[in-house]
Design a protein around this motif. Structure first.
Motif, short mmCIF file in Angstrom:
data_model
loop_
_atom_site.label_atom_id
_atom_site.label_comp_id
_atom_site.label_asym_id
_atom_site.label_seq_id
_atom_site.Cartn_x
_atom_site.Cartn_y
_atom_site.Cartn_z
N HIS A 146 84.36 35.18 -3.49
CA HIS A 146 85.62 35.79 -3.04
C HIS A 146 86.11 36.79 -4.07
CE1 HIS A 146 89.71 36.25 -1.59
NE2 HIS A 146 89.42 35.52 -0.54
N PRO A 147 86.48 38.00 -3.63
CA PRO A 147 86.83 39.04 -4.60
C PRO A 147 88.05 38.70 -5.46
CG PRO A 147 87.37 39.72 -2.36
CD PRO A 147 86.54 38.50 -2.25
N SER A 148 88.92 37.85 -4.96
CA SER A 148 90.13 37.51 -5.72
C SER A 148 89.91 36.34 -6.68
CB SER A 148 91.27 37.15 -4.77
OG SER A 148 91.59 38.26 -3.96
N ARG A 204 88.71 36.19 -20.52
CA ARG A 204 89.38 37.17 -19.68
C ARG A 204 89.99 36.50 -18.47
NH1 ARG A 204 86.85 43.08 -19.57
NH2 ARG A 204 88.25 43.05 -17.80
N ARG A 205 90.95 37.22 -17.86
CA ARG A 205 91.59 36.73 -16.66
C ARG A 205 91.37 37.76 -15.55
NH1 ARG A 205 96.83 37.48 -17.39
NH2 ARG A 205 96.58 38.82 -19.20
N GLY A 206 92.01 37.52 -14.42
CA GLY A 206 92.01 38.51 -13.37
C GLY A 206 90.90 38.31 -12.36
N PRO A 207 91.01 39.00 -11.24
CA PRO A 207 90.04 38.85 -10.16
C PRO A 207 88.68 39.41 -10.52
CG PRO A 207 91.63 40.56 -9.63
CD PRO A 207 92.10 39.93 -10.91
N VAL A 208 87.65 38.77 -10.01
CA VAL A 208 86.29 39.15 -10.35
C VAL A 208 85.97 40.56 -9.86
CG1 VAL A 208 85.36 38.02 -8.28
CG2 VAL A 208 83.86 38.45 -10.23
N LYS A 209 86.61 40.99 -8.77
CA LYS A 209 86.30 42.33 -8.28
C LYS A 209 86.73 43.39 -9.30
CE LYS A 209 87.03 45.91 -5.00
NZ LYS A 209 88.07 46.93 -4.77
N THR A 210 87.91 43.23 -9.87
CA THR A 210 88.38 44.15 -10.90
C THR A 210 87.45 44.12 -12.12
OG1 THR A 210 90.62 43.67 -10.14
CG2 THR A 210 90.40 44.83 -12.23
N PHE A 211 87.00 42.92 -12.47
CA PHE A 211 86.08 42.75 -13.60
C PHE A 211 84.78 43.53 -13.37
CE2 PHE A 211 82.56 40.26 -15.47
CZ PHE A 211 82.92 40.28 -16.80
N LEU A 212 84.23 43.40 -12.17
CA LEU A 212 82.96 44.09 -11.86
C LEU A 212 83.11 45.60 -11.93
CD1 LEU A 212 81.35 42.18 -8.86
CD2 LEU A 212 80.59 42.22 -11.24
N MET A 213 84.31 46.09 -11.63
CA MET A 213 84.52 47.54 -11.61
C MET A 213 84.97 48.09 -12.95
SD MET A 213 86.19 48.21 -7.87
CE MET A 213 86.20 49.99 -8.14
N ALA A 266 78.52 43.70 -3.13
CA ALA A 266 77.84 42.74 -3.99
C ALA A 266 78.53 41.38 -3.93
CB ALA A 266 77.80 43.26 -5.43
N LEU A 267 79.85 41.38 -3.90
CA LEU A 267 80.58 40.12 -3.82
C LEU A 267 80.26 39.40 -2.51
CD1 LEU A 267 83.90 41.40 -5.37
CD2 LEU A 267 82.62 39.42 -6.21
N HIS A 268 80.16 40.15 -1.43
CA HIS A 268 79.81 39.54 -0.16
C HIS A 268 78.40 38.96 -0.21
CE1 HIS A 268 78.16 39.65 4.01
NE2 HIS A 268 79.30 39.03 4.26
N PHE A 288 87.16 44.70 0.78
CA PHE A 288 86.77 44.10 2.05
C PHE A 288 85.95 42.85 1.77
CE2 PHE A 288 87.58 48.56 2.69
CZ PHE A 288 88.32 48.61 3.86
N TYR A 289 86.23 41.78 2.52
CA TYR A 289 85.51 40.52 2.26
C TYR A 289 85.54 39.67 3.52
CZ TYR A 289 90.07 38.26 2.00
OH TYR A 289 91.31 37.77 2.30
N CYS A 290 84.67 38.66 3.53
CA CYS A 290 84.62 37.72 4.64
C CYS A 290 85.27 36.41 4.19
CB CYS A 290 83.18 37.46 5.05
SG CYS A 290 83.05 36.07 6.20
N PRO A 291 86.32 35.97 4.88
CA PRO A 291 86.99 34.73 4.48
C PRO A 291 86.14 33.50 4.78
CG PRO A 291 87.92 35.55 6.53
CD PRO A 291 86.95 36.59 6.05
N GLY A 292 85.09 33.66 5.57
CA GLY A 292 84.26 32.52 5.91
C GLY A 292 83.21 32.21 4.85
N CYS A 293 82.48 33.22 4.42
CA CYS A 293 81.36 32.92 3.53
C CYS A 293 81.56 33.44 2.11
CB CYS A 293 80.04 33.41 4.13
SG CYS A 293 79.98 35.14 4.57
N GLN A 294 82.75 33.86 1.78
CA GLN A 294 83.02 34.21 0.38
C GLN A 294 84.10 33.27 -0.16
OE1 GLN A 294 82.90 38.78 1.42
NE2 GLN A 294 83.06 38.59 -0.81
N ARG A 295 83.77 32.56 -1.21
CA ARG A 295 84.68 31.54 -1.76
C ARG A 295 84.98 31.76 -3.22
NH1 ARG A 295 87.11 28.79 2.36
NH2 ARG A 295 85.68 28.90 4.11
#
Length: 274
Positions: A187-189, A155-164, A180-182, A267-274
């Motif tokens: 990173h959600p993308s 599969r492709r695509g961002p993990v956030k879409t996958f989780l939903m 959950a991603l945080h 919504f995500y944190c650019p510092g601790c989500q990679r």
DNA sequence: CGTAGACCCTGCGCGC
DNA sequence: TGCGCGCAGGGTCTAC
């Protein structure tokens, strides 16, 4: 507002109050929610039947009735299912209500009408078109990193879409996907193709923890959940990132950002989500 | 086939 | 104060 935890808290609250009571009749006051409300079906599968148990599949509340029938309620975005005295005034958007033999009324209010209500033989649940395609229950045994990794293969695509994606796992709505991603530091993308075993495991655990905690916190307000009218039924959970654009990340202090996946806010944190 | 986007509907909060 | 706009926690359908 309902995601899986809200529906589960509603189930736990309603079950002891409803089991043993009997559906005496119903009123359909709108022709349709997401789908038509069919009085013939409600008459056939609900009227006169005793409530035996309440169950949940994904975000669907299942009210099992005697004689092998099930009343299914989905709250959509704005649905509120409450138990009130039978003589309580009918409120706006009370599109469907069941009169109970005890004299009370089970009312469904849903301004946006994205909810659903229907009834069917219990034996037909699994094969019904609303349920047949649904994936894993995240709070049931078997939900772990290896199963997510396997489902993501090819599969492709961002993990956030996958989780939903309900075909993958059910009940992870827009709030708890971000949370959950945080928690997992992902990173959600990030593409599902670029997630390794350890991250899948962290994600699975984060989903379980975030949903479990929300249910536990909802449980603390269970007392007047079903009796209360309107908003009193819904609870506040402490959210780390959802709807906190610009606020500091509770873990690293960086400003939380908002982006969009599949037309839904993320919504995500650019510092601790990679 | 899988993925991205539009869309269903009403209410609310915000900025002007 | 009034008004228009964007956005809202659901799922499904269509177009690519």
């Amino acid at each position: 507002m309902p995601e899986l935890p809200e529906v589960e808290v509603l189930r736990r609250s309603l079950e002891p109050r409803l089991v043993g009571d009997r559906i005496a009749g119903f009123e359909v006051r709108a022709p349709a929610l997401r789908e038509p409300l069919d009085p013939v079906v409600f008459e056939r599968f609900t009227t006169g039947r005793r409530v035996e148990a309440l169950d949940r599949r994904a975000k669907y509340l299942l009210i099992h009735l005697e004689g092998g029938a099930t009343l299914v309620i989905h709250l959509g975005m704005s649905g509120r299912l409450t138990l009130v005295p039978g003589d309580t005034e009918v409120e706006p958007h009370e599109h469907l209500a069941f009169r109970l033999a005890s004299g009370r009324r089970l009312r469904l209010r849903d301004p946006r009408r994205f909810g659903q209500a229907f009834a069917l033989p219990t034996a037909d649940l699994a094969g019904d078109r609303h349920f047949a395609h649904l994936g894993l229950e995240p709070l049931s045994p078997g939900f772990d990193g290896s199963v997510l990794a396997r489902l993501a293969e090819g599969r492709r695509g961002p993990v956030k879409t996958f989780l939903m994606d309900a075909r993958v796992a059910v009940g992870i709505g827009n709030i708890y996907a971000s949370e959950a991603l945080h928690r997992a530091g992902v990173h959600p993308s990030r593409s599902v193709a670029r997630i390794g075993w350890a991250r899948w495991e962290a994600l699975a655990q984060a989903v379980i923890e975030v949903l479990s905690r929300a249910i536990a916190e909802g449980g603390t307000t269970l007392n007047d959940f079903a009796d209360a009218d309107g908003q009193a039924g819904y609870f506040q959970v402490s959210l780390a990132v959802y709807d906190r654009e610009g606020e500091p990340c509770p873990r690293c202090g960086r400003a939380i950002r908002r982006t969009v996946h599949a037309n839904r806010s993320t919504f995500y944190c650019p510092g601790c989500q990679r």
